[in-house]
Scaffold this motif. Structure first.
Motif, PDB file in Angstrom:
ATOM      1  N   TRP A 146       0.883  -1.211   0.034  1.00  0.00           N
ATOM      2  CA  TRP A 146      -0.070  -0.046   0.137  1.00  0.00           C
ATOM      3  C   TRP A 146       1.020   1.045  -0.107  1.00  0.00           C
ATOM      4  O   TRP A 146       1.825   1.294   0.777  1.00  0.00           O
ATOM      5  CB  TRP A 146      -1.085   0.066   1.063  1.00  0.00           C
ATOM      6  CG  TRP A 146      -0.123  -0.145   2.542  1.00  0.00           C
ATOM      7  CD1 TRP A 146       0.110   0.969   3.701  1.00  0.00           C
ATOM      8  CD2 TRP A 146      -0.082  -1.481   3.226  1.00  0.00           C
ATOM      9  NE1 TRP A 146       0.522   0.321   4.611  1.00  0.00           N
ATOM     10  CE2 TRP A 146       0.456  -1.244   4.472  1.00  0.00           C
ATOM     11  CE3 TRP A 146      -0.097  -2.935   2.699  1.00  0.00           C
ATOM     12  CZ2 TRP A 146       1.095  -2.092   5.383  1.00  0.00           C
ATOM     13  CZ3 TRP A 146       0.444  -3.685   3.657  1.00  0.00           C
ATOM     14  CH2 TRP A 146       0.748  -3.053   4.967  1.00  0.00           C
ATOM     15  N   ASN A 147       0.564   2.221  -0.896  1.00  0.00           N
ATOM     16  CA  ASN A 147       1.282   3.497  -1.018  1.00  0.00           C
ATOM     17  C   ASN A 147       1.116   4.502   0.110  1.00  0.00           C
ATOM     18  O   ASN A 147       0.013   4.452   0.800  1.00  0.00           O
ATOM     19  CB  ASN A 147       0.869   4.128  -2.455  1.00  0.00           C
ATOM     20  CG  ASN A 147       1.215   3.218  -3.752  1.00  0.00           C
ATOM     21  OD1 ASN A 147       2.121   2.371  -3.668  1.00  0.00           O
ATOM     22  ND2 ASN A 147       0.288   3.520  -4.705  1.00  0.00           N
ATOM     23  N   ARG A 196       9.803   5.231  -4.654  1.00  0.00           N
ATOM     24  CA  ARG A 196       8.219   5.033  -4.402  1.00  0.00           C
ATOM     25  C   ARG A 196       7.853   4.342  -2.846  1.00  0.00           C
ATOM     26  O   ARG A 196       8.557   3.642  -2.416  1.00  0.00           O
ATOM     27  CB  ARG A 196       7.928   3.788  -5.321  1.00  0.00           C
ATOM     28  CG  ARG A 196       6.538   3.087  -5.054  1.00  0.00           C
ATOM     29  CD  ARG A 196       6.133   2.015  -6.034  1.00  0.00           C
ATOM     30  NE  ARG A 196       4.823   1.290  -5.472  1.00  0.00           N
ATOM     31  CZ  ARG A 196       4.567   0.283  -4.887  1.00  0.00           C
ATOM     32  NH1 ARG A 196       5.821  -0.738  -5.253  1.00  0.00           N
ATOM     33  NH2 ARG A 196       3.701  -0.436  -4.508  1.00  0.00           N
ATOM     34  N   GLY A 197       7.168   5.224  -2.169  1.00  0.00           N
ATOM     35  CA  GLY A 197       6.942   5.105  -0.907  1.00  0.00           C
ATOM     36  C   GLY A 197       6.008   4.050  -0.379  1.00  0.00           C
ATOM     37  O   GLY A 197       4.724   4.500  -1.032  1.00  0.00           O
ATOM     38  N   PHE A 198       6.127   3.099  -0.051  1.00  0.00           N
ATOM     39  CA  PHE A 198       4.863   2.093   0.323  1.00  0.00           C
ATOM     40  C   PHE A 198       5.688   1.092   1.517  1.00  0.00           C
ATOM     41  O   PHE A 198       6.654   0.998   1.742  1.00  0.00           O
ATOM     42  CB  PHE A 198       4.572   1.163  -0.828  1.00  0.00           C
ATOM     43  CG  PHE A 198       5.949   0.321  -1.477  1.00  0.00           C
ATOM     44  CD1 PHE A 198       5.813  -1.053  -0.936  1.00  0.00           C
ATOM     45  CD2 PHE A 198       6.968   0.706  -1.929  1.00  0.00           C
ATOM     46  CE1 PHE A 198       6.929  -2.118  -1.168  1.00  0.00           C
ATOM     47  CE2 PHE A 198       8.068  -0.321  -2.355  1.00  0.00           C
ATOM     48  CZ  PHE A 198       7.972  -1.546  -1.860  1.00  0.00           C
ATOM     49  N   LYS A 199       4.435   0.626   2.050  1.00  0.00           N
ATOM     50  CA  LYS A 199       4.502  -0.776   3.037  1.00  0.00           C
ATOM     51  C   LYS A 199       3.975  -2.045   2.543  1.00  0.00           C
ATOM     52  O   LYS A 199       3.373  -1.883   1.365  1.00  0.00           O
ATOM     53  CB  LYS A 199       3.939  -0.426   4.406  1.00  0.00           C
ATOM     54  CG  LYS A 199       4.486   0.840   4.923  1.00  0.00           C
ATOM     55  CD  LYS A 199       3.803   1.012   6.373  1.00  0.00           C
ATOM     56  CE  LYS A 199       4.402   2.151   7.270  1.00  0.00           C
ATOM     57  NZ  LYS A 199       4.388   3.592   6.599  1.00  0.00           N
ATOM     58  N   SER A 200       4.731  -3.052   2.929  1.00  0.00           N
ATOM     59  CA  SER A 200       4.061  -4.166   2.274  1.00  0.00           C
ATOM     60  C   SER A 200       3.976  -5.315   3.526  1.00  0.00           C
ATOM     61  O   SER A 200       4.404  -5.132   4.374  1.00  0.00           O
ATOM     62  CB  SER A 200       5.010  -4.830   1.181  1.00  0.00           C
ATOM     63  OG  SER A 200       6.379  -5.145   1.923  1.00  0.00           O
ATOM     64  N   GLU A 201       3.085  -6.445   3.135  1.00  0.00           N
ATOM     65  CA  GLU A 201       3.136  -7.576   3.930  1.00  0.00           C
ATOM     66  C   GLU A 201       2.991  -8.883   2.888  1.00  0.00           C
ATOM     67  O   GLU A 201       2.465  -8.676   1.811  1.00  0.00           O
ATOM     68  CB  GLU A 201       1.678  -7.380   4.835  1.00  0.00           C
ATOM     69  CG  GLU A 201       0.435  -7.291   4.062  1.00  0.00           C
ATOM     70  CD  GLU A 201      -0.511  -7.508   5.037  1.00  0.00           C
ATOM     71  OE1 GLU A 201      -0.359  -7.578   6.354  1.00  0.00           O
ATOM     72  OE2 GLU A 201      -1.760  -7.624   4.481  1.00  0.00           O
ATOM     73  N   GLN A 202       3.454  -9.939   3.569  1.00  0.00           N
ATOM     74  CA  GLN A 202       3.278 -11.237   2.987  1.00  0.00           C
ATOM     75  C   GLN A 202       2.112 -12.073   3.663  1.00  0.00           C
ATOM     76  O   GLN A 202       2.372 -12.096   5.021  1.00  0.00           O
ATOM     77  CB  GLN A 202       4.824 -12.048   2.872  1.00  0.00           C
ATOM     78  CG  GLN A 202       5.732 -11.401   2.113  1.00  0.00           C
ATOM     79  CD  GLN A 202       5.152 -11.256   0.591  1.00  0.00           C
ATOM     80  OE1 GLN A 202       4.889 -12.161   0.124  1.00  0.00           O
ATOM     81  NE2 GLN A 202       5.160  -9.895  -0.015  1.00  0.00           N
ATOM     82  N   LEU A 203       1.316 -12.624   3.045  1.00  0.00           N
ATOM     83  CA  LEU A 203       0.447 -13.438   3.619  1.00  0.00           C
ATOM     84  C   LEU A 203       0.860 -14.837   4.021  1.00  0.00           C
ATOM     85  O   LEU A 203       1.900 -15.444   3.453  1.00  0.00           O
ATOM     86  CB  LEU A 203      -0.686 -13.874   2.811  1.00  0.00           C
ATOM     87  CG  LEU A 203      -1.549 -12.635   2.331  1.00  0.00           C
ATOM     88  CD1 LEU A 203      -2.519 -12.995   1.581  1.00  0.00           C
ATOM     89  CD2 LEU A 203      -2.150 -11.864   3.301  1.00  0.00           C
ATOM     90  N   THR A 204       0.750 -15.109   5.513  1.00  0.00           N
ATOM     91  CA  THR A 204       1.184 -16.536   5.852  1.00  0.00           C
ATOM     92  C   THR A 204       0.095 -17.467   5.193  1.00  0.00           C
ATOM     93  O   THR A 204      -0.912 -17.178   4.891  1.00  0.00           O
ATOM     94  CB  THR A 204       1.266 -16.493   7.269  1.00  0.00           C
ATOM     95  OG1 THR A 204      -0.093 -16.308   7.823  1.00  0.00           O
ATOM     96  CG2 THR A 204       2.279 -15.429   7.836  1.00  0.00           C
ATOM     97  N   LEU A 205       0.301 -18.875   5.555  1.00  0.00           N
ATOM     98  CA  LEU A 205      -0.499 -19.704   5.031  1.00  0.00           C
ATOM     99  C   LEU A 205      -2.003 -19.769   5.602  1.00  0.00           C
ATOM    100  O   LEU A 205      -3.101 -19.819   5.280  1.00  0.00           O
ATOM    101  CB  LEU A 205       0.042 -21.310   5.179  1.00  0.00           C
ATOM    102  CG  LEU A 205       1.261 -21.672   4.038  1.00  0.00           C
ATOM    103  CD1 LEU A 205       1.528 -22.962   4.669  1.00  0.00           C
ATOM    104  CD2 LEU A 205       0.689 -21.394   2.852  1.00  0.00           C
TER     105      LEU A 205
END
Length: 261
Positions: A146-147, A163-172
């Motif tokens: 998300w920006n 590019r300023g953004f944050k991120s997350e990886q979905l666990t199972l």
């Protein structure tokens, strides 16, 4: 509700869109607040049907922090409509729109046959998407980004090649629980084969063997809800029946799979 427009302006905007040639228009309705009587709600729905939009999104009023409504709720000047009243208004909505030929395909979404929202549906079936602009979200099937939300910061960053953004990886587990939550929002429901695959991935073993307490608890809760008639199973899907959709939040939370620890 402290909106910047009134009903007359909303009707005018709808008419202007039709005059401009738009043939696929969606409108929003809100129910479930204390000053809305059943008869007023009925008239709102009937007026919406007279407009004949191709799509309607209909939401129960929520109380969000930082809003004027939230402050009124906290100081005691606003009392939310009890769930029984909101449920009754939701049932009336379903009844009148069904009689008018609209199809309900998700908790809050109704449309003329074949005119489901492709945009919203992509969220519910995990279709990857790109988001452009401040606060926009993107999803690639395994993670989200998300920006930055500030428009000045967003524009300045691009000007500097950043590019300023944050991120997350979905666990199972994230993916499994989001599948449960998002698919049960739809009238179609959870595809059983996909549910089994995600459970296998999460537990690292066959869904049918119940090798973990978490999977055993999920299966027990699922069996209970099916036995109580709160869920319905077809040969291919598990669904929340339309008359139980108002209870969806509670039903979905009951099915969330706990962490393996």
């Amino acid at each position: 509700m402290n909106r910047r427009h009134n009903s007359a302006k909303a009707l005018e905007a709808f008419g202007n869109l039709r005059k401009a040639g738009f043939r696929n228009i969606s409108i929003d309705l809100i129910f479930g607040f204390e000053s809305l009587s059943t008869e007023e709600w009925r008239r709102n729905i009937e007026l919406a049907i007279e407009l004949s939009p191709e799509h309607l999104s209909c939401y129960q009023l929520g109380i969000e922090k930082g809003t004027k409504l939230y402050r009124s709720y906290m100081d005691g000047s606003y009392d939310p409509l009890p769930d029984e009243g909101s449920n009754s208004q939701y049932a009336l909505l379903q009844e009148l729109l069904f009689q008018a030929g609209y199809v309900q395909y998700e908790i809050s979404s109704f449309c003329k046959p074949g005119l489901e929202s492709r945009h919203n549906s992509s969220y519910w079936d995990f279709t990857p998407y790109f988001g452009f602009g401040p606060s926009a979200h993107s999803f690639d099937g395994v993670g989200r980004e998300w920006n930055d939300k500030g428009i000045n910061k967003y524009i300045f960053g691009w000007g500097q090649g950043i590019r300023g953004f944050k991120s997350e990886q979905l666990t199972l587990r994230d993916h499994l629980n989001e599948f449960i939550m998002l698919s049960l929002r739809t009238v179609k429901g959870m595809e059983i084969l996909e549910l089994s695959r995600l459970l296998d991935n999460y537990a690292g073993s066959s869904y049918s063997t119940q090798t973990t307490p978490q999977i055993a608890e999920f299966k027990n809760n699922l069996h209970t809800l099916l036995k109580q008639g709160l869920l319905h199973q077809t040969p291919t899907h598990i669904q929340i029946p339309p008359h139980n959709l108002f209870l969806s939040d509670t039903l979905i939370r009951t099915l969330f799979v706990a962490s393996l620890g």
